[in-house]
Design an enzyme around this catalytic site. Structure first.
Site, PDB file in Angstrom:
ATOM      1  N   GLU A  75     -17.792  28.718  73.061  1.00 21.65           N
ATOM      2  CA  GLU A  75     -16.931  28.740  74.209  1.00 21.65           C
ATOM      3  C   GLU A  75     -17.503  29.660  75.188  1.00 21.65           C
ATOM      4  O   GLU A  75     -17.005  30.173  76.183  1.00 21.65           O
ATOM      5  CB  GLU A  75     -15.767  29.280  73.691  1.00 21.65           C
ATOM      6  CG  GLU A  75     -14.869  28.451  72.799  1.00 21.65           C
ATOM      7  CD  GLU A  75     -14.384  27.124  73.264  1.00 21.65           C
ATOM      8  OE1 GLU A  75     -14.637  26.847  74.532  1.00 21.65           O
ATOM      9  OE2 GLU A  75     -13.393  26.638  72.691  1.00 21.65           O
ATOM     10  N   TYR A 121       8.222  40.766  80.985  1.00 25.21           N
ATOM     11  CA  TYR A 121       6.956  41.184  80.628  1.00 25.21           C
ATOM     12  C   TYR A 121       5.807  40.388  80.722  1.00 25.21           C
ATOM     13  O   TYR A 121       4.809  40.996  81.053  1.00 25.21           O
ATOM     14  CB  TYR A 121       7.132  41.879  79.283  1.00 25.21           C
ATOM     15  CG  TYR A 121       8.385  42.925  79.275  1.00 25.21           C
ATOM     16  CD1 TYR A 121       8.323  44.111  79.692  1.00 25.21           C
ATOM     17  CD2 TYR A 121       9.679  42.430  78.716  1.00 25.21           C
ATOM     18  CE1 TYR A 121       9.548  44.903  79.862  1.00 25.21           C
ATOM     19  CE2 TYR A 121      10.556  43.242  78.585  1.00 25.21           C
ATOM     20  CZ  TYR A 121      10.658  44.430  79.410  1.00 25.21           C
ATOM     21  OH  TYR A 121      11.665  45.279  79.372  1.00 25.21           O
TER      22      TYR A 121
END
Length: 212
Positions: A75, A121
């Protein structure tokens, strides 16, 4: 300020083990990188977050050349695509955490904001989290899709795959990933229950205050 190679390696080993020990990823299913002056320090391919060794971590040049250590995660191009669009960010984490990955398999009406905001949050940590279509792991098309929206999103979910997060420093990246996983857990727990979500005005207020 960029970290030295040695400190970057120490932080990856420490935080990766914490992530693994708390069950946020399993097996050899995650990767993490930190930007340094020479390029990046990154977890090697097919390694487990719970058992990393600093001397085995990949050190990769800006052009993708392996400088030292084991070969980098497949990746790598995905991480590089994010760094190119987010020059102030110095850390990228990709997990297959349970709840974010589960949510990645569900239909989404708003690809630019795919995680419902039930609490403040997630918005405070990451802002709106986007969804990109499924491509095979390591595929150039996946890196291109993520890179195309990375300038607008520090948190991205890859369909049928999992989440990836970037941030200006390692701690913010870890906290952002943890908040994303917790928000996905809450979203799945409340799905179909008609739960209250933050209004557009409340979300914008948070963005104005916390997203610089």
């Amino acid at each position: 300020m960029l970290l030295t190679e040695q400190i970057a390696k120490e932080k990856i080993v420490t935080y990766a083990k914490s992530i693994f020990d708390r069950g946020l990823t399993s097996g050899a299913s995650a990767n993490m990188s930190i930007r340094i002056a020479e390029g990046w320090v990154m977890t090697p391919t097919n390694t487990c977050f719970g058992f990393l060794k600093a001397e085995e971590l990949s050190v990769v040049a800006h052009d993708g050349t392996l400088i030292k250590g084991e070969p980098a995660s497949k990746e790598f191009r995905l991480h590089k695509a994010i760094y190119e669009k987010r020059p102030d960010d110095t850390c990228v984490i990709h997990l297959h955490s349970t709840y974010a990955t589960a949510l990645s398999c569900l239909p989404c009406d708003d690809k630019d904001n795919c995680v419902p905001c039930h609490t403040p949050y997630l918005t405070m940590r990451l802002g709106p989290v986007a969804l990109v279509p499924y491509f095979a792991p390591g595929n150039d098309d996946l890196a291109e899709a993520v890179g195309a929206i990375a300038h607008k999103h520090s948190g991205i979910i890859m369909a049928n795959h999992g989440p990836i997060v970037s941030a200006p420093d390692v701690e913010k990246c870890v906290y952002g990933m943890e908040e994303l996983e917790e928000s996905c857990k809450i979203a799945l727990m409340l799905k179909g229950l008609g739960a209250n979500k933050l209004s557009d005005g409340q979300i914008q207020e948070l963005l104005n205050k916390f997203k610089k």
